[in-house]
Design a protein around this motif. Structure first.
Motif, PDB file in Angstrom:
ATOM      1  N   GLU A   6       0.835  -1.200   0.000  1.00  0.00           N
ATOM      2  CA  GLU A   6       0.000   0.000   0.000  1.00  0.00           C
ATOM      3  C   GLU A   6       0.869   1.250   0.000  1.00  0.00           C
ATOM      4  O   GLU A   6       1.993   1.234   0.522  1.00  0.00           O
ATOM      5  CB  GLU A   6      -0.894   0.046   1.243  1.00  0.00           C
ATOM      6  CG  GLU A   6      -1.748  -1.165   1.488  1.00  0.00           C
ATOM      7  CD  GLU A   6      -1.080  -2.186   2.383  1.00  0.00           C
ATOM      8  OE1 GLU A   6      -1.783  -3.050   2.927  1.00  0.00           O
ATOM      9  OE2 GLU A   6       0.163  -2.127   2.530  1.00  0.00           O
ATOM     10  N   LEU A  20      -5.349   6.124  -1.831  1.00  0.00           N
ATOM     11  CA  LEU A  20      -4.440   5.034  -1.513  1.00  0.00           C
ATOM     12  C   LEU A  20      -4.284   4.135  -2.727  1.00  0.00           C
ATOM     13  O   LEU A  20      -5.222   3.966  -3.504  1.00  0.00           O
ATOM     14  CB  LEU A  20      -4.957   4.218  -0.329  1.00  0.00           C
ATOM     15  CG  LEU A  20      -5.278   4.984   0.949  1.00  0.00           C
ATOM     16  CD1 LEU A  20      -5.691   3.998   2.044  1.00  0.00           C
ATOM     17  CD2 LEU A  20      -4.122   5.839   1.395  1.00  0.00           C
ATOM     18  N   CYS A  22      -2.711   0.241  -4.132  1.00  0.00           N
ATOM     19  CA  CYS A  22      -2.301  -1.121  -3.775  1.00  0.00           C
ATOM     20  C   CYS A  22      -1.738  -1.771  -5.020  1.00  0.00           C
ATOM     21  O   CYS A  22      -2.430  -1.870  -6.041  1.00  0.00           O
ATOM     22  CB  CYS A  22      -3.482  -1.920  -3.250  1.00  0.00           C
ATOM     23  SG  CYS A  22      -3.114  -3.661  -2.935  1.00  0.00           S
ATOM     24  N   TRP A  36     -10.149  -3.524   0.805  1.00  0.00           N
ATOM     25  CA  TRP A  36      -9.487  -2.518   1.637  1.00  0.00           C
ATOM     26  C   TRP A  36     -10.074  -2.619   3.045  1.00  0.00           C
ATOM     27  O   TRP A  36     -11.295  -2.637   3.211  1.00  0.00           O
ATOM     28  CB  TRP A  36      -9.699  -1.109   1.096  1.00  0.00           C
ATOM     29  CG  TRP A  36      -8.840  -0.770  -0.074  1.00  0.00           C
ATOM     30  CD1 TRP A  36      -9.186  -0.813  -1.400  1.00  0.00           C
ATOM     31  CD2 TRP A  36      -7.483  -0.325  -0.041  1.00  0.00           C
ATOM     32  NE1 TRP A  36      -8.136  -0.430  -2.183  1.00  0.00           N
ATOM     33  CE2 TRP A  36      -7.069  -0.116  -1.375  1.00  0.00           C
ATOM     34  CE3 TRP A  36      -6.566  -0.068   0.977  1.00  0.00           C
ATOM     35  CZ2 TRP A  36      -5.794   0.323  -1.708  1.00  0.00           C
ATOM     36  CZ3 TRP A  36      -5.294   0.366   0.651  1.00  0.00           C
ATOM     37  CH2 TRP A  36      -4.920   0.556  -0.677  1.00  0.00           C
ATOM     38  N   ARG A  38      -9.380  -1.418   7.379  1.00  0.00           N
ATOM     39  CA  ARG A  38      -8.717  -0.467   8.257  1.00  0.00           C
ATOM     40  C   ARG A  38      -8.801  -0.951   9.692  1.00  0.00           C
ATOM     41  O   ARG A  38      -9.708  -1.706  10.057  1.00  0.00           O
ATOM     42  CB  ARG A  38      -9.324   0.927   8.117  1.00  0.00           C
ATOM     43  CG  ARG A  38     -10.756   1.045   8.597  1.00  0.00           C
ATOM     44  CD  ARG A  38     -11.304   2.443   8.271  1.00  0.00           C
ATOM     45  NE  ARG A  38     -12.671   2.618   8.745  1.00  0.00           N
ATOM     46  CZ  ARG A  38     -13.412   3.691   8.468  1.00  0.00           C
ATOM     47  NH1 ARG A  38     -12.909   4.677   7.721  1.00  0.00           N
ATOM     48  NH2 ARG A  38     -14.639   3.786   8.932  1.00  0.00           N
ATOM     49  N   CYS A  50     -14.538  -3.379  -1.270  1.00  0.00           N
ATOM     50  CA  CYS A  50     -13.926  -4.460  -2.030  1.00  0.00           C
ATOM     51  C   CYS A  50     -14.352  -4.361  -3.495  1.00  0.00           C
ATOM     52  O   CYS A  50     -15.386  -3.757  -3.809  1.00  0.00           O
ATOM     53  CB  CYS A  50     -14.291  -5.826  -1.456  1.00  0.00           C
ATOM     54  SG  CYS A  50     -16.059  -6.105  -1.261  1.00  0.00           S
ATOM     55  N   ILE A  70     -13.530   2.540  -4.837  1.00  0.00           N
ATOM     56  CA  ILE A  70     -12.460   1.622  -5.229  1.00  0.00           C
ATOM     57  C   ILE A  70     -12.479   1.475  -6.746  1.00  0.00           C
ATOM     58  O   ILE A  70     -13.547   1.348  -7.360  1.00  0.00           O
ATOM     59  CB  ILE A  70     -12.657   0.242  -4.583  1.00  0.00           C
ATOM     60  CG1 ILE A  70     -12.545   0.349  -3.071  1.00  0.00           C
ATOM     61  CG2 ILE A  70     -11.613  -0.749  -5.094  1.00  0.00           C
ATOM     62  CD1 ILE A  70     -12.817  -0.968  -2.359  1.00  0.00           C
ATOM     63  N   TYR A  80      -7.015   1.201  -6.454  1.00  0.00           N
ATOM     64  CA  TYR A  80      -7.026   2.451  -5.719  1.00  0.00           C
ATOM     65  C   TYR A  80      -8.205   2.509  -4.745  1.00  0.00           C
ATOM     66  O   TYR A  80      -9.255   1.912  -4.973  1.00  0.00           O
ATOM     67  CB  TYR A  80      -7.143   3.630  -6.682  1.00  0.00           C
ATOM     68  CG  TYR A  80      -6.037   3.702  -7.692  1.00  0.00           C
ATOM     69  CD1 TYR A  80      -6.231   3.255  -8.999  1.00  0.00           C
ATOM     70  CD2 TYR A  80      -4.797   4.211  -7.353  1.00  0.00           C
ATOM     71  CE1 TYR A  80      -5.219   3.309  -9.935  1.00  0.00           C
ATOM     72  CE2 TYR A  80      -3.765   4.276  -8.282  1.00  0.00           C
ATOM     73  CZ  TYR A  80      -3.988   3.829  -9.571  1.00  0.00           C
ATOM     74  OH  TYR A  80      -2.978   3.889 -10.488  1.00  0.00           O
ATOM     75  N   LEU A  81      -7.996   3.255  -3.676  1.00  0.00           N
ATOM     76  CA  LEU A  81      -9.070   3.610  -2.761  1.00  0.00           C
ATOM     77  C   LEU A  81      -9.084   5.133  -2.680  1.00  0.00           C
ATOM     78  O   LEU A  81      -8.190   5.732  -2.063  1.00  0.00           O
ATOM     79  CB  LEU A  81      -8.858   3.000  -1.375  1.00  0.00           C
ATOM     80  CG  LEU A  81      -9.913   3.384  -0.329  1.00  0.00           C
ATOM     81  CD1 LEU A  81     -11.272   2.808  -0.710  1.00  0.00           C
ATOM     82  CD2 LEU A  81      -9.499   2.901   1.058  1.00  0.00           C
ATOM     83  N   TYR A  94      -4.629   1.536   7.117  1.00  0.00           N
ATOM     84  CA  TYR A  94      -5.400   0.955   6.019  1.00  0.00           C
ATOM     85  C   TYR A  94      -4.587  -0.148   5.348  1.00  0.00           C
ATOM     86  O   TYR A  94      -3.410   0.037   5.037  1.00  0.00           O
ATOM     87  CB  TYR A  94      -5.784   2.031   5.011  1.00  0.00           C
ATOM     88  CG  TYR A  94      -6.929   2.890   5.481  1.00  0.00           C
ATOM     89  CD1 TYR A  94      -6.764   3.793   6.521  1.00  0.00           C
ATOM     90  CD2 TYR A  94      -8.185   2.773   4.910  1.00  0.00           C
ATOM     91  CE1 TYR A  94      -7.820   4.563   6.983  1.00  0.00           C
ATOM     92  CE2 TYR A  94      -9.252   3.541   5.345  1.00  0.00           C
ATOM     93  CZ  TYR A  94      -9.063   4.429   6.389  1.00  0.00           C
ATOM     94  OH  TYR A  94     -10.116   5.192   6.844  1.00  0.00           O
ATOM     95  N   CYS A  96      -4.455  -3.279   2.322  1.00  0.00           N
ATOM     96  CA  CYS A  96      -4.939  -3.883   1.093  1.00  0.00           C
ATOM     97  C   CYS A  96      -4.850  -5.401   1.242  1.00  0.00           C
ATOM     98  O   CYS A  96      -3.860  -5.911   1.785  1.00  0.00           O
ATOM     99  CB  CYS A  96      -4.064  -3.421  -0.081  1.00  0.00           C
ATOM    100  SG  CYS A  96      -4.377  -4.244  -1.638  1.00  0.00           S
ATOM    101  N   TRP A 118      -1.941 -10.136   2.517  1.00  0.00           N
ATOM    102  CA  TRP A 118      -2.158  -8.841   3.145  1.00  0.00           C
ATOM    103  C   TRP A 118      -0.924  -7.960   3.020  1.00  0.00           C
ATOM    104  O   TRP A 118       0.214  -8.438   3.133  1.00  0.00           O
ATOM    105  CB  TRP A 118      -2.484  -9.017   4.628  1.00  0.00           C
ATOM    106  CG  TRP A 118      -3.810  -9.655   4.849  1.00  0.00           C
ATOM    107  CD1 TRP A 118      -4.106 -10.985   4.798  1.00  0.00           C
ATOM    108  CD2 TRP A 118      -5.036  -8.989   5.141  1.00  0.00           C
ATOM    109  NE1 TRP A 118      -5.441 -11.200   5.040  1.00  0.00           N
ATOM    110  CE2 TRP A 118      -6.034  -9.979   5.262  1.00  0.00           C
ATOM    111  CE3 TRP A 118      -5.391  -7.657   5.331  1.00  0.00           C
ATOM    112  CZ2 TRP A 118      -7.375  -9.673   5.551  1.00  0.00           C
ATOM    113  CZ3 TRP A 118      -6.710  -7.351   5.620  1.00  0.00           C
ATOM    114  CH2 TRP A 118      -7.684  -8.351   5.722  1.00  0.00           C
TER     115      TRP A 118
END
Length: 128
Positions: A6, A20, A22, A36, A38, A50, A70, A80-81, A94, A96, A118
């Motif tokens: 991430e 963000l 990933c 994603w 947190r 997701c 997302i 991306y988030l 956060y 991914c 992860w």
């Protein structure tokens, strides 16, 4: 072994935005479901959103619906988030997560058990 990474966390004022990213070195994310998550200090890890492996179907937690988005860029092998209208309660690390598409993609993919790989996480702090 697939290792998501991430990036993009940081400090932002309430009402601000962050994006963000990933990515997974040496691997495409095209064939996996991506989530994603947190985790704030003293709290359990929670699913934020997701995206499916086969199309652009997405699901979001009620707490972020309408504020977070997302998306995938398969050419860049990145997910991306996009986080808008950030609130202090969005402050967390956060993560991914990458999951094999072995089950039907439903809102249950907001749960931790669907994921096999992860990232290490990126810190997001929302504060004035």
């Amino acid at each position: 072994q697939l290792q998501p990474v991430e990036s993009g966390g940081g400090l932002v004022q309430p009402g601000g935005s962050l994006r963000l990213s990933c990515a997974a070195s040496g691997s495409t994310l095209d064939y996996y479901g991506i989530g994603w998550f947190r985790q704030a200090p003293g709290k359990e890890r929670e699913g934020v959103g997701c995206i499916s492996s086969r199309d652009t179907t997405t699901y979001y937690a009620d707490s972020v619906e309408g504020r977070f988005t997302i998306s995938r860029d398969n050419g860049k092998r990145t997910v991306y988030l996009e986080m808008n209208s950030l609130k202090p309660e969005d402050t967390a690390t956060y993560f991914c997560a990458v999951g094999l598409p072995l089950t039907k993609f439903t809102k249950s993919w907001l749960l931790v058990y669907n994921y096999d790989y992860w990232g290490q996480g990126t810190q997001v702090t929302v504060s004035s």
